[in-house]
Design an enzyme around this catalytic site. Structure first.
Site, PDB file in Angstrom:
ATOM      1  N   LYS A 196       0.858  -1.189   0.000  1.00 53.08           N
ATOM      2  CA  LYS A 196       0.000   0.000   0.000  1.00 53.08           C
ATOM      3  C   LYS A 196       0.889   1.233   0.000  1.00 53.08           C
ATOM      4  O   LYS A 196       1.651   1.457   0.945  1.00 53.08           O
ATOM      5  CB  LYS A 196      -0.931   0.002   1.211  1.00 53.08           C
ATOM      6  CG  LYS A 196      -1.902   1.180   1.220  1.00 53.08           C
ATOM      7  CD  LYS A 196      -2.838   1.094   2.415  1.00 53.08           C
ATOM      8  CE  LYS A 196      -3.816   2.256   2.443  1.00 53.08           C
ATOM      9  NZ  LYS A 196      -4.715   2.195   3.618  1.00 53.08           N
ATOM     10  N   LYS A 248      -2.144  -1.594  -3.724  1.00 58.07           N
ATOM     11  CA  LYS A 248      -2.998  -0.402  -3.705  1.00 58.07           C
ATOM     12  C   LYS A 248      -2.111   0.832  -3.776  1.00 58.07           C
ATOM     13  O   LYS A 248      -1.169   0.934  -2.985  1.00 58.07           O
ATOM     14  CB  LYS A 248      -3.824  -0.387  -2.412  1.00 58.07           C
ATOM     15  CG  LYS A 248      -4.784   0.795  -2.278  1.00 58.07           C
ATOM     16  CD  LYS A 248      -5.545   0.724  -0.960  1.00 58.07           C
ATOM     17  CE  LYS A 248      -6.527   1.890  -0.851  1.00 58.07           C
ATOM     18  NZ  LYS A 248      -7.275   1.862   0.421  1.00 58.07           N
TER      19      LYS A 248
END
Length: 323
Positions: A196, A248
């Protein structure tokens, strides 16, 4: 050599193109992120994400049921509490909005979908960080892990099939796995947000969850310049027991998705995030792009990069376009 070789023969008709298509997108591969807010009497539109709302409990049930009927593979829930504090206590309260909503949807849908929960404190803290803070105002990794374990158990008890630890704390997957197993939740899976990044594309999401964040998350989310670091994070999460891993954002990190898919022994998910959604919706509203074609091209690109699962705010709508 031309003229014997004519690749256009495989593009001559829609039927031929469909026959030889190398990458598919199916509703079952799509996961719909959904927001539910405490204290609302009607859904509240999110200005920076046209078509997306903060749901009431009732509107959440209705929208979730419609998405499952459309064929989406799963639902990822985010909760917005009415009050926040330094430790995010509403995240673990039995009557906290996220846990109540999980119970609502599990009662409504049972095992007809994969019900997922965001296992992170940022929506629930009054400082907006993904963990508890130390005396100097930094995020305390190890103290945060204890809160994640408590949050994971609350979500599992509420009916979540999968938990999504998204805070990028070192050791989060292992701590949550042990807590779940020790409490008897051996079938509850972990979708680890393994890579992320500290992205500029999260802006609209922060409106969606009414984020209280001041400053940034650069000390725990990844540097956008570092793909090799992402692979290290993925390897650690796999070793700790992740049942699936996530990259992400998606569109700015297609190379990371590809690299993750080449080393992962479990399904790879990618999150087509709020800023990516907002850019396309904005361009489509101005007539600059064909909305449906662009959305499907984006989803195809994420699948082509190697994602088995795609979290996208278009999941329910796109499911209606796909055969």
């Amino acid at each position: 050599m031309f003229p014997e070789h004519r690749p256009r023969r495989l593009r001559t008709t829609p039927a031929v193109r469909r026959l030889v298509s190398e990458t598919t997108v199916r509703p079952r591969q799509l996961i719909l992120p959904m927001f539910v807010a405490e204290g609302l009497s009607e859904p509240r539109p999110i200005e920076s994400m046209p078509g997306v709302v903060q749901h009431t409990r009732d509107s959440l049930r209705k929208a979730a049921t419609e998405a499952v009927a459309a064929g989406v593979g799963g639902l990822m829930l985010f909760g917005i509490p009415a009050t926040r504090d330094a430790t995010g206590s509403a995240a673990t309260a039995d009557d906290g909005i996220l846990n109540v909503a999980l119970r609502d949807l599990r009662a409504e849908l049972g095992d007809d979908t994969v019900l997922m929960a965001d296992t992170c404190l940022d929506e629930f803290t009054d400082h907006g960080h993904c963990g508890v803070l130390d005396a100097d105002g930094g995020v305390d990794n190890d103290a945060t892990l204890q809160r994640y374990a408590e949050m994971a158990l609350a979500q599992a008890r509420a009916g979540a099939h999968w938990l999504g630890p998204s805070g990028m704390m070192d050791g989060q997957v292992g701590v949550i796995r042990r807590a779940l197993d020790d409490a008897g939740f051996t079938d509850t899976a972990i979708l680890a947000y393994s890579a992320k990044y500290a992205s500029a594309f999260y802006g609209p999401f922060r409106e969606a969850v009414d984020s209280q964040l001041q400053g940034d998350r650069n000390t725990y989310q990844q540097d956008p310049a570092n793909p090799r670091e992402a692979l290290h994070e993925i390897e650690l999460d796999l070793a700790e027991g992740a049942d699936a891993i996530m990259v992400k954002p998606a569109l700015s990190y297609l190379d990371v998705i590809r690299a993750a898919s080449e080393i992962s022994s479990v399904p790879v998910a990618a999150y087509n995030i709020s800023g990516e959604y907002a850019m396309i919706e904005g361009a489509a509203a101005n007539g600059w792009v064909d909305r449906e074609r662009t959305i499907l091209e984006v989803l195809t690109s994420i699948r082509r990069a190697g994602a088995d699962l795609v979290l996208t705010y278009w999941a329910a709508e796109a499911a209606g376009w796909l055969d």
